[in-house]
Design a protein around this motif. Sequence first.
Motif, PDB file in Angstrom:
ATOM      1  N   UNK A   6     -16.007 -40.972  30.052  1.00 38.75           N
ATOM      2  CA  UNK A   6     -15.693 -42.396  30.057  1.00 38.75           C
ATOM      3  C   UNK A   6     -16.062 -43.003  28.714  1.00 38.75           C
ATOM      4  N   UNK A   7     -15.199 -43.863  28.187  1.00 30.06           N
ATOM      5  CA  UNK A   7     -15.530 -44.594  26.961  1.00 30.06           C
ATOM      6  C   UNK A   7     -15.883 -46.032  27.311  1.00 30.06           C
ATOM      7  N   UNK A   8     -14.907 -46.881  27.542  1.00 35.03           N
ATOM      8  CA  UNK A   8     -15.177 -48.260  27.945  1.00 35.03           C
ATOM      9  C   UNK A   8     -13.986 -48.738  28.761  1.00 35.03           C
ATOM     10  N   UNK A   9     -14.284 -49.552  29.778  1.00 36.67           N
ATOM     11  CA  UNK A   9     -13.207 -50.019  30.648  1.00 36.67           C
ATOM     12  C   UNK A   9     -12.522 -48.850  31.332  1.00 36.67           C
ATOM     13  N   UNK A  10     -11.185 -48.798  31.190  1.00 33.29           N
ATOM     14  CA  UNK A  10     -10.405 -47.710  31.778  1.00 33.29           C
ATOM     15  C   UNK A  10      -9.996 -46.690  30.715  1.00 33.29           C
ATOM     16  N   UNK A  11     -10.783 -46.633  29.639  1.00 31.63           N
ATOM     17  CA  UNK A  11     -10.490 -45.708  28.552  1.00 31.63           C
ATOM     18  C   UNK A  11     -11.297 -44.424  28.708  1.00 31.63           C
ATOM     19  N   UNK A  12     -10.654 -43.296  28.392  1.00 29.58           N
ATOM     20  CA  UNK A  12     -11.291 -41.990  28.489  1.00 29.58           C
ATOM     21  C   UNK A  12     -11.181 -41.268  27.143  1.00 29.58           C
ATOM     22  N   UNK A  13     -12.036 -40.291  26.945  1.00 25.33           N
ATOM     23  CA  UNK A  13     -11.979 -39.476  25.743  1.00 25.33           C
ATOM     24  C   UNK A  13     -12.071 -38.009  26.096  1.00 25.33           C
ATOM     25  N   UNK A  14     -11.682 -37.167  25.160  1.00 25.43           N
ATOM     26  CA  UNK A  14     -11.835 -35.721  25.344  1.00 25.43           C
ATOM     27  C   UNK A  14     -12.376 -35.130  24.053  1.00 25.43           C
ATOM     28  N   UNK A  15     -13.347 -34.256  24.174  1.00 22.98           N
ATOM     29  CA  UNK A  15     -14.014 -33.649  23.027  1.00 22.98           C
ATOM     30  C   UNK A  15     -13.962 -32.136  23.200  1.00 22.98           C
ATOM     31  N   UNK A  16     -13.439 -31.427  22.190  1.00 23.82           N
ATOM     32  CA  UNK A  16     -13.323 -29.976  22.272  1.00 23.82           C
ATOM     33  C   UNK A  16     -14.272 -29.310  21.276  1.00 23.82           C
ATOM     34  N   UNK A  17     -14.704 -28.088  21.625  1.00 18.34           N
ATOM     35  CA  UNK A  17     -15.635 -27.337  20.784  1.00 18.34           C
ATOM     36  C   UNK A  17     -15.004 -26.007  20.389  1.00 18.34           C
ATOM     37  N   UNK A  18     -15.163 -25.640  19.131  1.00 18.73           N
ATOM     38  CA  UNK A  18     -14.708 -24.331  18.661  1.00 18.73           C
ATOM     39  C   UNK A  18     -15.604 -23.896  17.516  1.00 18.73           C
ATOM     40  N   UNK A  19     -15.522 -22.633  17.138  1.00 16.09           N
ATOM     41  CA  UNK A  19     -16.327 -22.104  16.044  1.00 16.09           C
ATOM     42  C   UNK A  19     -15.516 -22.103  14.757  1.00 16.09           C
ATOM     43  N   UNK A  20     -16.170 -22.159  13.596  1.00 17.81           N
ATOM     44  CA  UNK A  20     -15.439 -22.106  12.319  1.00 17.81           C
ATOM     45  C   UNK A  20     -14.581 -20.853  12.199  1.00 17.81           C
ATOM     46  N   UNK A  21     -15.079 -19.732  12.742  1.00 16.41           N
ATOM     47  CA  UNK A  21     -14.332 -18.476  12.654  1.00 16.41           C
ATOM     48  C   UNK A  21     -13.009 -18.558  13.395  1.00 16.41           C
ATOM     49  N   UNK A  22     -13.059 -19.127  14.618  1.00 10.17           N
ATOM     50  CA  UNK A  22     -11.828 -19.255  15.403  1.00 10.17           C
ATOM     51  C   UNK A  22     -10.831 -20.192  14.730  1.00 10.17           C
ATOM     52  N   UNK A  23     -11.346 -21.281  14.165  1.00  9.38           N
ATOM     53  CA  UNK A  23     -10.476 -22.238  13.499  1.00  9.38           C
ATOM     54  C   UNK A  23      -9.785 -21.588  12.307  1.00  9.38           C
ATOM     55  N   UNK A  24     -10.553 -20.786  11.529  1.00 12.75           N
ATOM     56  CA  UNK A  24      -9.954 -20.094  10.371  1.00 12.75           C
ATOM     57  C   UNK A  24      -8.878 -19.104  10.804  1.00 12.75           C
ATOM     58  N   UNK A  25      -9.143 -18.405  11.925  1.00 14.89           N
ATOM     59  CA  UNK A  25      -8.160 -17.449  12.431  1.00 14.89           C
ATOM     60  C   UNK A  25      -6.857 -18.141  12.839  1.00 14.89           C
ATOM     61  N   UNK A  26      -7.020 -19.330  13.453  1.00 15.16           N
ATOM     62  CA  UNK A  26      -5.826 -20.081  13.858  1.00 15.16           C
ATOM     63  C   UNK A  26      -5.048 -20.573  12.645  1.00 15.16           C
ATOM     64  N   UNK A  27      -5.783 -21.000  11.600  1.00 16.06           N
ATOM     65  CA  UNK A  27      -5.117 -21.460  10.377  1.00 16.06           C
ATOM     66  C   UNK A  27      -4.352 -20.341   9.703  1.00 16.06           C
ATOM     67  N   UNK A  28      -4.899 -19.118   9.742  1.00 16.25           N
ATOM     68  CA  UNK A  28      -4.213 -17.975   9.150  1.00 16.25           C
ATOM     69  C   UNK A  28      -2.928 -17.659   9.899  1.00 16.25           C
ATOM     70  N   UNK A  29      -2.983 -17.774  11.238  1.00 17.83           N
ATOM     71  CA  UNK A  29      -1.792 -17.487  12.032  1.00 17.83           C
ATOM     72  C   UNK A  29      -0.695 -18.492  11.772  1.00 17.83           C
ATOM     73  N   UNK A  30      -1.098 -19.764  11.517  1.00 14.91           N
ATOM     74  CA  UNK A  30      -0.116 -20.806  11.236  1.00 14.91           C
ATOM     75  C   UNK A  30       0.507 -20.606   9.847  1.00 14.91           C
TER      76      UNK A  30
END
Length: 224
Positions: free
Chosen positions: A200-224
């Motif tokens: 919950x953020x405020x009122x009827x607003x919601x948020x989403x937060x994701x977690x990943x490792x630097x290694x996984x992010x680099x691997x995804x960037x290489x694939x792209x």
Amino acid sequence: MEIVITGRHTQIKQKFRDVVESKMNRVTAIAPDTQRIQIVVSHEGNPRLADTAQRVEITVIAGSTVIRAEASSADMYTALDLALDKLTLRLRRARDRRKDHRKGYTPLPVDEGPVTPAVDVAEEVEDSTMDSPQAAVASELAPGESVEVQVGDTPIVIRRKLHIAEPMSIDEALYEMELIGHDFFLFVNKETNRPSVVYHRHGWSYGVFEIDTPENVKDLEKKD
């Protein structure tokens, strides 16, 4: 249907058990597929908190759905009624949502910005204890098992539990968050396969937060 009543730092008298059983028809009237109802009654010994000394937590397990509510008051009977009112409201929402899905349902909008939510610990009945915070955090847990440890002479308690869940969408995570009555919900996003939190953020607003490792992010960037 199974009804399990547990006391934390308090004894549960037969009169309270009888009252609980008589009131649970409110649950089965809305959710006839209920298999198990867990009720935990906690007592706060601090005299300054006398107005909220008794806390009642109700958890309903109906098929694959888990719905939870809690309330505090000066006596456990009032706390039970307050928690039951919250619970029946959430049960009705769950029932209405199932109807909406049959008719066609529009997911709630969420903000996927970089706001980091405050993380709390789920309140569950502890299964075992550890001697140090390091042991509580580092120990291996079985599914459903929890550990709890008090930090030295302070009132700080660390509780950790392993929960096994199927990956789900953001919309499904929001739905689960509303059912258990928390301000956040931890899940695995089936679109990205990342550990994520909706909150919950405020009122009827919601948020989403994701977690990943630097290694996984680099691997995804290489694939792209």
